[in-house]
Structure formats: structure tokens, C-alpha cells
Design an enzyme around this catalytic site. Structure first.
Site: not given
Length: 345
Positions: A148-150, A152
Site C-alpha cells: 500500500g501507499c502509506y 511503502t
């Protein structure tokens, strides 16, 4: 290599299209949608006019498997888990951008995502693709679960401290802020202009689905890590994530040794840039790129370490890291097709 993108009309699919069209080793063979078959992708995204002229196709597993080598799934959670087992039967490599295969415990997935968990066999096949910290050769793997973005941004920022056991594992606090593209393309009251403009919102307090994903990886690196404090906020901008992380050092340290640690850990990782001491990254400095920029601070009064990590949520937090993982799956230099400079201002 021929690529198919399923879920091409979302922001993640659009970014995959932008990146893969300029990749020298692959071609996009087909675009797929469950709701807009027959329409052209450029009808949804006019900026692709005369660049991407193909029409969206329905999702026919056998046809896709016969015609392509790698499938990217840019679908909502709960959809990928239905498609992946079918592609694996055809020996097709799959890179999943959804959250379906990130959590190894099926009961944890069901609790946080409120959906039926993926089947155990395909879940066992999935490799968590935090590219800089992959600990195995993935050239013979079939399924990569893109982080996921967060997670990462947070995990790249915390990894050196957690893996080297330099912080009190029970003091980790992650304060995260994201642009509204992270909420997806579908309109909602949360992202409506009049609701979001000139505003700052905290959301999913203590219940964000990325919490167990971050905890899972941190505990894999260091078994002493338990529950973390993780808060998420929406900022009235389009792209970008800033995570500011706090933890208490186990013993007194100094800023120079902390920077030395990070320089050493990431010296061979092109896409992680450790900033100079006393300089701190901003989201615009990675805008449109696959870079993660990291800096540090240390407060001698409180013995607390601060890590600041920024990424573009749609690139390093989604499509860019997915292509980086694809490069590794194919045995290519991970930088191929991704070495574009951030857009500024």
C-alpha cells in the site's frame, strides 16, 4: 513481454499506462474493465488523446492468459482475490495493486477489510513486494502483492531502525498525510471540492486497513514490535504522502550516526534518496516520480528519533513500485522505465 492491465480506468491503472507505455522491454497488449467495456480509455482520460486509442475489453481470463505474459490488477480489494487463482492456473505472472494479498493471516484480512479472505493456496504464493527489502529472488515467482501507499512510505522510513533494533519497539508513532488521489477516482463527500478545499481531515482513526500491513512487516523484521499508533489525514492536494514517524531510541545516539546508518542501508537503492543532514523533503520534490526521499532528526532532550519520508502515492506508492517489481520478476534492472525526474514545481 506483453502486458494486460485490469482495472485500467482507476488512477492506478492510468499511472500504469503512463509508465508502461515508455518501458523499453514490454508492450501493453490490452486494457480491461468490469464496467466500461467497449469504451476507449481516452474517453475516461482525455489527456491520453491520440496516445492510447485502444478500447477497454471485458475480463476473459482464458483470452488474457493466452495473449499476455504479465497481468497487473489495479482493482478494488475483494476483486483480485477472485481473479488471481484463475490466472495462476494458467501460469501467468500477476502483480496485484490491491490489498487482497498483503496480509498473510486470513482472519486479520477479514477483520480489517470486511471481506472474504483470499484462498490459502494463492495467498501462500504471494510475495510482499516492498522492492528495496525483498529478501528473495522473485524471477521464479508468479504473484507479487504490491504494498500500500502509506506502508511503502512508512516501512522504507522505519526499516533501518527496526531491523537494527535501535528503538523502543513500543513507542512507534506514524503520522501520515496524503493527497486526495489516494481515495480513488469515484466521487464521495470526503473528496468533494467544497468539503476538501481549505480543509485538513483525519480519517479512519485507529481502523485504517494499512495498520496490520505495517505491523506485519515490522514484526517480520523485529519480533519485539507490537501494535503501532498510525494516523492518516487528507490534505487538499492531488498527489503525495508525507509520513512523519517518531520513536524513542533505546540508548543515546546522535544525528550523524543515524544518517550513517541510513546511507549504508540504502547505498545501493536508486529510488530511496537520503537527504543531507538538516534538510527535509517535501512531497512536491518527488511529484510524479518513483523516488522515496527520507530525512532524520534527533532530539537529545527527549531521546526521540524522527523520520520523515515522502513519496508520490500513485507512483512509488502504487504503479511505479509495481513496475519496479515487474522489472525484478523479469530479471531486469529495476530502474528501467522509471528513471524520470520528479516534476517541479
Amino acid at each position: 513481454m506483453k502486458i494486460s492491465i485490469i482495472g485500467a480506468t482507476g488512477y492506478g491503472g492510468a499511472e500504469l499506462t503512463r509508465i508502461l507505455r515508455q518501458h523499453p522491454e514490454v508492450t501493453i497488449h490490452s486494457f480491461h474493465s468490469s464496467s466500461q467495456q467497449g469504451k476507449r480509455l481516452m474517453d475516461s482520460y482525455p489527456h491520453m488523446q491520440d496516445v492510447v486509442t485502444e478500447s477497454l475489453q471485458d475480463i476473459n481470463i482464458q483470452e488474457i492468459a493466452n495473449d499476455t505474459d504479465i497481468v497487473f490488477l489495479a482493482t478494488p480489494s475483494g476483486v483480485s482475490s477472485q481473479l488471481v487463482p484463475q490466472f495462476l492456473e494458467y501460469n501467468i505472472k500477476v502483480i496485484d495493486l490491491s490489498g487482497d494479498y498483503r496480509l498473510k493471516d486470513q482472519s486479520v484480512y477479514k477483520k480489517w477489510y470486511k471481506k472474504v479472505a483470499p484462498d490459502a493456496n494463492s495467498l501462500h504464493e504471494a510475495v510482499y513486494g516492498l522492492t528495496e527489502w525483498l529478501e528473495e529472488d522473485i524471477t521464479n515467482k508468479q504473484l507479487i502483492s504490491n504494498p500500500g501507499c502509506y506502508p511503502t512510505a512508512a516501512l522504507l522510513g522505519l526499516a533501518p531502525l527496526v531491523k537494527n533494533k535501535l528503538i523502543d519497539e513500543k513507542t512507534i508513532i506514524i503520522d501520515a498525510k496524503s493527497g486526495v488521489s489516494g481515495a480513488g477516482r469515484n466521487a464521495s463527500s470526503v473528496t468533494h471540492f467544497s468539503e476538501m478545499n481549505d480543509n485538513l481531515k483525519i480519517y479512519k482513526v485507529n481502523e485504517h486497513q494499512h495498520i496490520p500491513e505495517i505491523e506485519q512487516m515490522l514484526s517480520n523484521w523485529n519480533s519485539e514490535v507490537g501494535p503501532i499508533t498510525f494516523s492518516t489525514h487528507l490534505i487538499p492536494m492531488t498527489r503525495g504522502i508525507m509520513t512523519t514517524m517518531y520513536a524513542t531510541a533505546k540508548s543515546e545516539t546522535n544525528i550523524d550516526s543515524l544518517f550513517d546508518l541510513y546511507y549504508e542501508n540504502y547505498k545501493d537503492d536508486y529510488f530511496v534518496r537520503i537527504r543531507d543532514k538538516d534538510t527535509y523533503p517535501s512531497t512536491k520534490e518527488v511529484y510524479g516520480s518513483n523516488f522515496c526521499d527520507i530525512s532524520l532528526a534527533y532530539d537529545e532532550r527527549t531521546n526521540r528519533i524522527m523520520v520523515i519520508s515522502v513519496i508520490d502515492n500513485l507512483v512509488k506508492g502504487a504503479a511505479g513500485q509495481a513496475v519496479q517489481n515487474m522489472n525484478k520478476m523479469l530479471g531486469l534492472d529495476e530502474r528501467i522505465g522509471l528513471e524520470f525526474v520528479p516534476m517541479y514545481p
